[in-house]
Design an enzyme around this catalytic site. Structure first.
Site, short mmCIF file in Angstrom:
data_model
loop_
_atom_site.label_atom_id
_atom_site.label_comp_id
_atom_site.label_asym_id
_atom_site.label_seq_id
_atom_site.Cartn_x
_atom_site.Cartn_y
_atom_site.Cartn_z
N GLU A 108 30.00 -6.39 38.48
CA GLU A 108 29.23 -5.48 39.33
C GLU A 108 30.18 -4.63 40.19
O GLU A 108 31.31 -5.06 40.50
CB GLU A 108 28.28 -6.33 40.19
N ASP A 109 29.74 -3.45 40.56
CA ASP A 109 30.59 -2.60 41.40
C ASP A 109 30.71 -3.12 42.82
O ASP A 109 31.79 -3.20 43.37
CB ASP A 109 30.10 -1.13 41.37
N ASP A 112 26.48 -5.58 48.00
CA ASP A 112 26.08 -4.96 49.26
C ASP A 112 25.06 -5.90 49.91
O ASP A 112 25.45 -6.89 50.52
CB ASP A 112 25.52 -3.55 48.95
N PHE A 161 29.66 3.75 53.68
CA PHE A 161 29.20 4.14 52.34
C PHE A 161 30.39 4.66 51.55
O PHE A 161 31.06 5.61 51.96
CB PHE A 161 28.10 5.20 52.42
N ARG A 174 31.63 9.67 40.88
CA ARG A 174 31.93 8.49 40.08
C ARG A 174 33.32 8.57 39.44
O ARG A 174 33.94 7.55 39.15
CB ARG A 174 30.90 8.33 38.95
#
Ligand code: IMP
Length: 185
Positions: A108-109, A112, A161, A174
């Site tokens: 997963e990136d 959060d 963010f 991206r």
């Protein structure tokens, strides 16, 4: 230190503030690859990437794992605004093959709130893989809402963010080779 290639990007995108330069990212991805190679040498994993954010990370990570790994993808959608999910997660692309009795490493990136990972782990666990662990490039401890055990974590980052290296804001950024804070958000 900011790599010269990164500087060229930053000049074009003044709204970005460097957080993790590409050299540091690449070095950490290599380390994670070595760790995964050691841990899985007896049973090469199926790497499951979560689209779209984990694509760049997964592409680099798998090339740092000299084992006969396979990879597959899932995609989820979350209903929410463009910066933060609301936690309503839905599977919009499933795996191509069954995972029963396979060793699965979910890639997963970012961890959060953890709601996406919690949902995906629940979905995958039902299919009875031989093992199921998580590798996340980033983790934002200040935002965690549900506890998720990360077997591998690239970097813990502050509550900002971030974009780049697969992570987006409204589908942009991206393709940055580094992770940056998006100051306009
Ligand atoms: P969750 O809150 O842990 O469920 O994360 C849901 C998804 O929101 C992640 O997989 C990312 O795609 C996205 N996300 C969370 N934080 C950020 C960020 O700082 N930048 C870009 N995307 C993010």
């Amino acid at each position: 230190m900011t790599h010269t290639c990164d500087s060229a990007w930053l000049e074009r995108f003044p709204e970005l503030e460097m957080l993790i330069p590409s050299t540091a990212l690449q070095a950490r991805v290599q380390q994670l690859g070595e760790q995964i190679t050691r841990d899985y040498c007896m049973h090469p994993p199926l790497l499951v990437g979560v689209l779209k954010g984990s694509l760049v990370f997964l592409a680099d990570l798998m090339r740092a794992i000299p084992l006969p790994v396979a990879y597959d993808f899932v995609a989820v959608s979350s209903y929410g605004d463009e910066t933060y999910s609301t936690g309503q997660v839905r599977l919009i692309k499933d795996l191509d093959s069954p995972i029963r009795d396979r060793h699965v490493l979910l890639v997963e990136d970012i961890y959060d709130t953890g709601l996406t990972l919690e949902y995906l782990l629940g979905q995958l666990r039902q299919r009875q893989p031989a093992s199921l662990r998580v590798c996340a490039l980033l983790s934002k401890p200040a935002r965690h809402q549900v506890p998720i055990e990360l077997a591998y974590c690239g970097f813990e980052i502050p509550d900002r963010f971030v974009v780049g290296y697969g992570l987006d804001y409204a589908e942009r950024y991206r393709n940055l080779p580094f992770i940056a804070v998006l100051n306009t958000v």
